[in-house]
Design an enzyme around this catalytic site. Sequence first.
Site, mmCIF file in Angstrom:
data_model
loop_
_atom_site.group_PDB
_atom_site.id
_atom_site.type_symbol
_atom_site.label_atom_id
_atom_site.label_comp_id
_atom_site.label_asym_id
_atom_site.label_seq_id
_atom_site.Cartn_x
_atom_site.Cartn_y
_atom_site.Cartn_z
ATOM 1 N N ASP A 92 0.901 -1.129 -0.186
ATOM 2 C CA ASP A 92 -0.033 -0.024 0.049
ATOM 3 C C ASP A 92 0.966 1.156 0.072
ATOM 4 O OD1 ASP A 92 -1.670 2.189 1.016
ATOM 5 O OD2 ASP A 92 -3.194 0.650 1.456
ATOM 6 N N ILE A 93 0.847 2.010 -0.923
ATOM 7 C CA ILE A 93 1.465 3.401 -0.927
ATOM 8 C C ILE A 93 1.220 4.501 -0.043
ATOM 9 C CG2 ILE A 93 2.125 2.755 -3.455
ATOM 10 C CD1 ILE A 93 0.044 5.529 -4.229
ATOM 11 N N HIS A 130 -9.938 -5.636 -2.755
ATOM 12 C CA HIS A 130 -8.673 -5.716 -1.914
ATOM 13 C C HIS A 130 -8.803 -6.070 -0.585
ATOM 14 C CE1 HIS A 130 -10.223 -1.403 -2.065
ATOM 15 N NE2 HIS A 130 -9.364 -1.252 -1.243
ATOM 16 N N HIS A 148 -6.771 -6.019 2.940
ATOM 17 C CA HIS A 148 -5.519 -5.082 3.489
ATOM 18 C C HIS A 148 -4.993 -6.140 4.415
ATOM 19 C CE1 HIS A 148 -6.660 -1.009 2.476
ATOM 20 N NE2 HIS A 148 -7.719 -1.160 2.471
#
Length: 130
Positions: free
Chosen positions: A29-30, A93, A95
């Site tokens: 994750d950016i 998605h 996490h």
Amino acid sequence: MATLFTKIINGEIPSYKVAETQDYLAFLDINPNAKGHTLCIPKKEVDKIFDLDKDTYLGLMEFSRRVAIAIERAVACKRVGMTVIGLEVPHVHVHLIPLHNMENARFTHKEKLSPAEFEAMATKIASHFN
């Protein structure tokens, strides 16, 4: 129109890949809650997790499990937490977040990493993926 994640899958947008199979992709994750925060996605573009067909859903969970184990081996943390929210990008998605405390799970504090730190973290987690 292709989602941000489909563009990552297609190589149109760079990412820090952690793991990849024929059907799934994991990348950092950016905007991470903690160092090592990783997103696992199906390569099939579907908006909501419970709209996935059963095989894709179960495959994503197994892939995410394998990635979480790699994160635990690579990142010092109490455990790896998992959450599915899905409001930010209309592409399923998961996490996976290295947890040191409850704040890491709240999406209120973000870590800042340099490109070199992202690259090193991706390489370290990838080395434990099997």
